[in-house]
Motif scaffolding. Structure first.
Motif, PDB file in Angstrom:
ATOM      1  N   ARG A 178      -1.873  65.686  43.957  1.00 56.50           N
ATOM      2  CA  ARG A 178      -0.602  64.968  44.093  1.00 56.50           C
ATOM      3  C   ARG A 178       0.013  64.688  42.726  1.00 56.50           C
ATOM      4  N   ASP A 182       1.447  67.850  41.408  1.00 54.15           N
ATOM      5  CA  ASP A 182       2.668  68.176  42.145  1.00 54.15           C
ATOM      6  C   ASP A 182       3.846  67.356  41.635  1.00 54.15           C
ATOM      7  N   GLN A 238       7.263  68.910  39.748  1.00 61.10           N
ATOM      8  CA  GLN A 238       8.574  68.733  40.376  1.00 61.10           C
ATOM      9  C   GLN A 238       9.555  67.954  39.524  1.00 61.10           C
TER      10      GLN A 238
END
Length: 279
Positions: A39, A42, A46
């Motif tokens: 996570r 990620d 992003q």
């Protein structure tokens, strides 16, 4: 002996159960850690701001991740160590939640700034349009006005005497005279372009005699017959004239003249030359 053997088997079973329990807990923690780490990666991938945000706490995060991985990689990790790993994973997940909240705040600020920038750009564009419009109005208002326009064919006598004529074959030059005025135009030199059109519709323009091209207010080009510069004084009426003496005979028929200033048509006139007769 049977009693001792029974007790040994019991201990072995308990130890095996404990080991299995610890191994199971370690596997569960490894999965939880992997999910948290994924996570975090990620979020970083992003959002570019997230990457810089994490870098400000690089050492803290890296030390935390290194300690968690060290415990989970140890097959002989104790329950206390697994408990420490659980606490560190919880802390890492809390940091990720903080990062997520920070990203949302930054994105909100970005949207707000984008909206403000769009409003500012629209206001700037609106001001630019008004400014351009006012500049256009000022420009148009500064264009001179031509009146009392006359085209006079002149026959040149010996000794330089000038005699007006209406006979084409006697016309040596065409004199265009006019008055210029404008109450708001500034004082200074003003370029005046005179475009004469022959009876057959062709423009009278000879580059060797001073003719050329000028740009109209709409961006197109037009031939001019002759050009003169008038030293204009604001708020007054100024007389001006242009003489056109061409290198060929004037033909009979109606001649038209258009006068331009700053790319705008400011006045027109005409005269007819006949085949015979004098004024």
């Amino acid at each position: 002996m049977l009693y001792d053997k029974h007790n040994s088997n019991t201990v072995i079973t308990e130890k095996t159960t404990q080991i299995d329990s610890i191994s199971s807990s370690r596997d569960a923690l490894q999965q939880e850690y992997n999910a948290a780490n994924a996570r975090l990666d990620d979020l970083i991938s992003q959002n570019s701001r997230m990457d810089s945000l994490v870098k400000t706490k690089d050492k803290e995060v890296n030390d935390m991740k290194a300690r968690i991985q060290s415990i989970l990689s140890n097959k002989n990790a104790t329950a206390a160590q697994l408990k420490e790993a659980q606490e560190l994973i919880n802390k890492l997940k809390a940091n990720i939640e903080d990062y997520q909240a920070t990203i949302e705040r930054l994105e909100g600020e970005k949207v707000a700034l984008t909206g403000e920038r769009d409003v500012a750009r629209k206001q700037r564009d609106s001001v630019g349009v008004v400014k351009d419009s006012l500049s256009k109005v000022t420009e148009v208002g500064s264009v001179l006005h031509a009146s009392n326009i006359k085209m006079t064919p002149i026959n040149l006598k010996k000794g330089g005497k000038e005699v007006e004529t209406s006979k084409a074959k006697r016309a040596d030059l065409m004199r265009v005279s006019f008055d210029l005025d404008n109450r708001i135009a500034t004082s200074g030199p003003k370029d005046i372009y005179v475009a004469i059109t022959a009876p057959d519709g062709t423009p009278l323009a000879v580059e060797a005699l001073g003719s050329g091209r000028f740009t109209l207010q709409d961006g197109t080009e037009k031939l001019y017959t002759a050009k003169t510069t008038i030293d204009y004084v604001s708020g007054t009426t100024k007389e001006g004239h242009v003489d056109w003496k061409q290198n060929s005979d004037f033909k009979p028929g109606e001649y038209k003249v258009d006068i331009y200033n700053m790319g705008y048509l400011i006045g027109s006139g005409n005269v007819t030359l006949k085949k015979g007769g004098l004024f």
